[in-house]
Motif scaffolding. Structure first.
Motif, PDB file in Angstrom:
ATOM      1  N   GLN A  79     142.399  52.665  50.931  1.00  0.00           N
ATOM      2  CA  GLN A  79     143.685  51.664  50.549  1.00  0.00           C
ATOM      3  C   GLN A  79     144.530  52.010  51.888  1.00  0.00           C
ATOM      4  O   GLN A  79     144.489  52.898  52.512  1.00  0.00           O
ATOM      5  N   LYS A  80     145.481  51.087  51.617  1.00  0.00           N
ATOM      6  CA  LYS A  80     146.906  51.389  52.661  1.00  0.00           C
ATOM      7  C   LYS A  80     147.940  51.392  51.905  1.00  0.00           C
ATOM      8  O   LYS A  80     148.337  50.837  50.667  1.00  0.00           O
ATOM      9  N   LEU A  81     149.143  52.066  52.330  1.00  0.00           N
ATOM     10  CA  LEU A  81     150.316  52.137  51.702  1.00  0.00           C
ATOM     11  C   LEU A  81     150.938  50.708  51.748  1.00  0.00           C
ATOM     12  O   LEU A  81     150.685  49.860  52.645  1.00  0.00           O
ATOM     13  N   ASP A  82     151.577  50.422  50.782  1.00  0.00           N
ATOM     14  CA  ASP A  82     152.247  49.021  50.564  1.00  0.00           C
ATOM     15  C   ASP A  82     153.325  48.786  51.816  1.00  0.00           C
ATOM     16  O   ASP A  82     154.246  49.483  52.135  1.00  0.00           O
ATOM     17  N   PRO A  83     153.019  47.902  52.636  1.00  0.00           N
ATOM     18  CA  PRO A  83     153.897  47.651  54.007  1.00  0.00           C
ATOM     19  C   PRO A  83     155.194  47.070  53.495  1.00  0.00           C
ATOM     20  O   PRO A  83     156.072  46.943  54.348  1.00  0.00           O
ATOM     21  N   ASN A  84     155.228  46.694  52.251  1.00  0.00           N
ATOM     22  CA  ASN A  84     156.589  46.038  51.880  1.00  0.00           C
ATOM     23  C   ASN A  84     157.550  47.021  51.121  1.00  0.00           C
ATOM     24  O   ASN A  84     158.790  46.453  50.747  1.00  0.00           O
ATOM     25  N   ALA A  85     157.150  48.267  51.123  1.00  0.00           N
ATOM     26  CA  ALA A  85     158.056  49.387  50.608  1.00  0.00           C
ATOM     27  C   ALA A  85     158.908  49.901  51.317  1.00  0.00           C
ATOM     28  O   ALA A  85     158.566  49.802  52.696  1.00  0.00           O
ATOM     29  N   LEU A  86     159.766  50.750  50.974  1.00  0.00           N
ATOM     30  CA  LEU A  86     160.681  51.542  51.860  1.00  0.00           C
ATOM     31  C   LEU A  86     160.430  52.840  51.662  1.00  0.00           C
ATOM     32  O   LEU A  86     160.313  53.261  50.452  1.00  0.00           O
ATOM     33  N   TYR A  87     160.303  53.881  52.586  1.00  0.00           N
ATOM     34  CA  TYR A  87     159.888  55.108  52.687  1.00  0.00           C
ATOM     35  C   TYR A  87     161.007  55.847  53.026  1.00  0.00           C
ATOM     36  O   TYR A  87     161.433  55.498  54.320  1.00  0.00           O
ATOM     37  N   ALA A  88     161.472  56.876  52.577  1.00  0.00           N
ATOM     38  CA  ALA A  88     162.717  57.838  53.187  1.00  0.00           C
ATOM     39  C   ALA A  88     162.416  58.937  53.476  1.00  0.00           C
ATOM     40  O   ALA A  88     161.808  59.884  52.341  1.00  0.00           O
ATOM     41  N   VAL A  89     162.734  59.780  54.540  1.00  0.00           N
ATOM     42  CA  VAL A  89     162.149  61.046  55.056  1.00  0.00           C
ATOM     43  C   VAL A  89     163.546  61.812  55.375  1.00  0.00           C
ATOM     44  O   VAL A  89     164.273  61.432  56.284  1.00  0.00           O
ATOM     45  N   TRP A  90     163.948  62.838  54.654  1.00  0.00           N
ATOM     46  CA  TRP A  90     164.983  63.572  54.944  1.00  0.00           C
ATOM     47  C   TRP A  90     164.864  65.257  54.771  1.00  0.00           C
ATOM     48  O   TRP A  90     164.544  65.592  53.341  1.00  0.00           O
ATOM     49  N   VAL A 142     156.532  61.208  59.431  1.00  0.00           N
ATOM     50  CA  VAL A 142     156.705  59.948  59.799  1.00  0.00           C
ATOM     51  C   VAL A 142     155.363  59.319  60.327  1.00  0.00           C
ATOM     52  O   VAL A 142     154.843  58.129  59.989  1.00  0.00           O
ATOM     53  N   GLY A 143     154.812  60.103  61.205  1.00  0.00           N
ATOM     54  CA  GLY A 143     153.436  59.490  61.580  1.00  0.00           C
ATOM     55  C   GLY A 143     152.370  59.484  60.630  1.00  0.00           C
ATOM     56  O   GLY A 143     151.617  58.369  60.753  1.00  0.00           O
ATOM     57  N   LEU A 144     152.357  60.241  59.701  1.00  0.00           N
ATOM     58  CA  LEU A 144     151.281  60.154  58.615  1.00  0.00           C
ATOM     59  C   LEU A 144     151.575  58.808  57.767  1.00  0.00           C
ATOM     60  O   LEU A 144     150.634  58.115  57.417  1.00  0.00           O
ATOM     61  N   LEU A 145     152.875  58.641  57.410  1.00  0.00           N
ATOM     62  CA  LEU A 145     153.108  57.516  56.692  1.00  0.00           C
ATOM     63  C   LEU A 145     152.629  56.130  57.630  1.00  0.00           C
ATOM     64  O   LEU A 145     152.173  55.358  57.079  1.00  0.00           O
ATOM     65  N   ALA A 146     153.168  55.917  58.754  1.00  0.00           N
ATOM     66  CA  ALA A 146     152.911  54.879  59.583  1.00  0.00           C
ATOM     67  C   ALA A 146     151.458  54.617  59.850  1.00  0.00           C
ATOM     68  O   ALA A 146     150.794  53.542  59.809  1.00  0.00           O
ATOM     69  N   SER A 147     150.623  55.910  59.884  1.00  0.00           N
ATOM     70  CA  SER A 147     149.223  55.622  60.092  1.00  0.00           C
ATOM     71  C   SER A 147     148.436  55.196  58.855  1.00  0.00           C
ATOM     72  O   SER A 147     147.398  54.784  58.764  1.00  0.00           O
ATOM     73  N   LEU A 182     150.909  63.953  49.181  1.00  0.00           N
ATOM     74  CA  LEU A 182     150.623  63.802  47.796  1.00  0.00           C
ATOM     75  C   LEU A 182     150.710  62.008  47.631  1.00  0.00           C
ATOM     76  O   LEU A 182     149.709  61.641  46.729  1.00  0.00           O
ATOM     77  N   LEU A 183     151.360  61.615  48.531  1.00  0.00           N
ATOM     78  CA  LEU A 183     151.205  60.036  48.233  1.00  0.00           C
ATOM     79  C   LEU A 183     150.245  59.277  49.110  1.00  0.00           C
ATOM     80  O   LEU A 183     149.588  58.527  48.682  1.00  0.00           O
ATOM     81  N   THR A 184     149.844  60.001  50.507  1.00  0.00           N
ATOM     82  CA  THR A 184     149.019  59.258  51.461  1.00  0.00           C
ATOM     83  C   THR A 184     147.521  59.756  51.028  1.00  0.00           C
ATOM     84  O   THR A 184     146.705  58.850  51.184  1.00  0.00           O
ATOM     85  N   GLN A 185     147.332  60.914  50.722  1.00  0.00           N
ATOM     86  CA  GLN A 185     145.869  61.398  50.669  1.00  0.00           C
ATOM     87  C   GLN A 185     144.996  60.681  49.681  1.00  0.00           C
ATOM     88  O   GLN A 185     144.106  60.200  49.904  1.00  0.00           O
ATOM     89  N   PRO A 186     145.563  60.343  48.110  1.00  0.00           N
ATOM     90  CA  PRO A 186     144.702  59.596  47.190  1.00  0.00           C
ATOM     91  C   PRO A 186     144.401  58.269  47.830  1.00  0.00           C
ATOM     92  O   PRO A 186     143.580  57.418  47.659  1.00  0.00           O
ATOM     93  N   ILE A 207     160.477  52.734  57.539  1.00  0.00           N
ATOM     94  CA  ILE A 207     160.609  54.267  57.206  1.00  0.00           C
ATOM     95  C   ILE A 207     162.045  54.506  57.736  1.00  0.00           C
ATOM     96  O   ILE A 207     162.606  54.230  58.807  1.00  0.00           O
ATOM     97  N   LEU A 208     162.896  55.056  56.754  1.00  0.00           N
ATOM     98  CA  LEU A 208     164.040  55.656  56.721  1.00  0.00           C
ATOM     99  C   LEU A 208     164.055  56.976  57.119  1.00  0.00           C
ATOM    100  O   LEU A 208     163.510  57.905  56.457  1.00  0.00           O
ATOM    101  N   VAL A 209     164.638  57.429  58.197  1.00  0.00           N
ATOM    102  CA  VAL A 209     164.635  58.820  58.691  1.00  0.00           C
ATOM    103  C   VAL A 209     166.268  59.216  58.847  1.00  0.00           C
ATOM    104  O   VAL A 209     167.005  58.450  59.594  1.00  0.00           O
ATOM    105  N   PHE A 210     166.594  60.298  58.273  1.00  0.00           N
ATOM    106  CA  PHE A 210     168.051  60.826  58.377  1.00  0.00           C
ATOM    107  C   PHE A 210     167.998  62.002  59.100  1.00  0.00           C
ATOM    108  O   PHE A 210     167.190  63.019  59.014  1.00  0.00           O
ATOM    109  N   ASN A 211     169.100  62.382  59.814  1.00  0.00           N
ATOM    110  CA  ASN A 211     169.258  63.521  60.938  1.00  0.00           C
ATOM    111  C   ASN A 211     170.185  64.406  60.013  1.00  0.00           C
ATOM    112  O   ASN A 211     170.572  64.061  58.420  1.00  0.00           O
ATOM    113  N   LEU A 212     170.572  65.707  60.467  1.00  0.00           N
ATOM    114  CA  LEU A 212     171.367  66.707  59.762  1.00  0.00           C
ATOM    115  C   LEU A 212     172.751  66.534  59.943  1.00  0.00           C
ATOM    116  O   LEU A 212     173.304  66.501  61.012  1.00  0.00           O
ATOM    117  N   PRO A 213     173.638  66.848  58.910  1.00  0.00           N
ATOM    118  CA  PRO A 213     175.085  66.995  59.074  1.00  0.00           C
ATOM    119  C   PRO A 213     175.315  68.553  59.748  1.00  0.00           C
ATOM    120  O   PRO A 213     174.255  69.162  59.659  1.00  0.00           O
TER     121      PRO A 213
END
Length: 359
Positions: A140-151, A176-181, A130-134, A187-193
């Motif tokens: 365009q490119k995603l804002d390189p100065n933003a923080l992206y969190a995936v959990w 994660v790969g789609l955000l990076a490309s 939803l974020l990357t497609q448009p 990119i902040l990535v969380f594992n599971l408890p």
């Protein structure tokens, strides 16, 4: 789907604005996930803005669309960063200039919703789309100065009948790969408890199976994320929620909890039987979600991980870099002390009965 189309339009507009971020701050904050990160999307989708007492989650006893008794980690970390991402379902004509929270309660790691399969609610990988497609369609490119969190991932195992971790981990890696490309740098990535220790698992005899799946998930996720290490432009930040929760559950009193096993809320989102009088004495607010104090601890862990990975501006010399690293360690120690003294606590997720829209 109409809301998603509107959100996509706002996303495109927001990224067409020139933004800059310093080494000490992010320009925006984008979140992709499930009920642990949802700050109002499922609530709005189920009529919460009009009838909060019949929405999911019910308000009260849940807090303003959060699956907890008060704020969740997104709120706490956002406060630290000075950024408040807007829930994508409630976006209005104003451009969301502080970011967007796409997280949806019950979200699967890939597509759809593990709790309400027929609902038009996006999974984690879909949320990233939803974020990357448009943005990509407009060259365009995603804002390189933003923080992206995936959990994500918990719903696949607790409610989605996933019997192995391969596809779930691949979905998160693809996100994660789609955000990076697409241009994301931070990119902040969380594992599971340990999902085998949530009240729902203990009550239904799923503990051994869910613990095994959690361990394999975290191992494979770490291996997948390591594949991105050859990208020098990517600041991939891992948050070890698993270790945090293990520490809390071994010594709950040291983190201010009196009960790390039972839930404060008895029942489900449609039939709440009882609510305890002191929620923050509990690690778990309901059978799968943590209390706000646990979420605060998650936010602290995320901030410490960010500070540990911070890179100074090129003009800053190596002495300052070393000092910054030393300072990050100090922050970690101070935060741990504060947590022990004040009675904090937070973390975990999945989602409730399959009759509700979120875990």
């Amino acid at each position: 789907m109409k809301k998603q189309a509107i959100a996509a339009g706002f996303v495109l507009l927001s990224f067409m604005l020139p933004l800059k971020a310093s080494a000490a701050s992010f320009s925006k904050f984008y979140v992709f996930g499930d009920s642990l990160s949802d700050t109002g999307n499922v609530f709005a989708a189920t009529g919460g803005l009009v009838a909060p007492t019949t929405a999911i989650p019910q308000d009260p006893p849940y807090f303003q669309g959060r699956f907890s008794n008060q704020q969740v980690w997104v709120d706490y970390l956002g406060d630290q960063l000075g950024l408040t991402p807007s829930p994508y379902i409630t976006l209005n004509p104003a451009i969301p200039n502080q970011g967007i929270n796409f997280a949806v309660g019950g979200a699967s790691s890939g597509q759809g919703n593990a709790v309400v399969p027929n609902a038009p609610l996006p999974g984690v990988l879909e949320q990233v789309g939803l974020l990357t497609q448009p943005i990509l369609q407009a060259n365009q490119k995603l804002d390189p100065n933003a923080l992206y969190a995936v959990w994500g991932g918990a719903n696949d195992y607790v409610f989605g009948q996933a019997t192995n971790t391969t596809q779930t981990v691949q979905n998160l890696s693809d996100a994660v790969g789609l955000l990076a490309s697409s241009g994301a740098k931070n990119i902040l990535v969380f594992n599971l408890p340990d999902l085998g220790k949530i009240p729902l698992a203990l009550a239904t005899g799923q503990s051994n199976n869910l613990t095994a799946l959690t361990n394999e998930h975290n191992k494979e996720l770490a291996e997948e994320l390591d594949k991105f290490s050859n990208n020098p432009d990517l600041n991939l930040i891992s948050v070890d929620v698993s270790s945090l929760f293990n520490q809390i559950q071994v010594n709950p009193g040291e983190f201010g909890f009196q009960n790390a096993t039972n839930p404060c809320v008895v029942g489900n989102f449609q039939t709440i039987i009882s609510v305890c009088s002191q929620p923050n004495d509990y690690l778990f607010y309901d059978s799968v979600h943590p209390t706000t104090n646990a979420h605060k601890l998650i936010a602290d862990a995320a901030l410490a991980a960010i500070e540990a990975k911070s890179v100074p501006e090129p003009a800053i010399n190596l002495g300052i870099l070393a000092l910054g690293a030393f300072g990050a360690v100090g922050v970690l120690k101070r935060q741990q002390k504060r947590s022990l003294l004040v009675s904090a606590g937070r973390v975990v997720d999945a989602q409730l009965s399959h009759t509700t829209v979120e875990n």
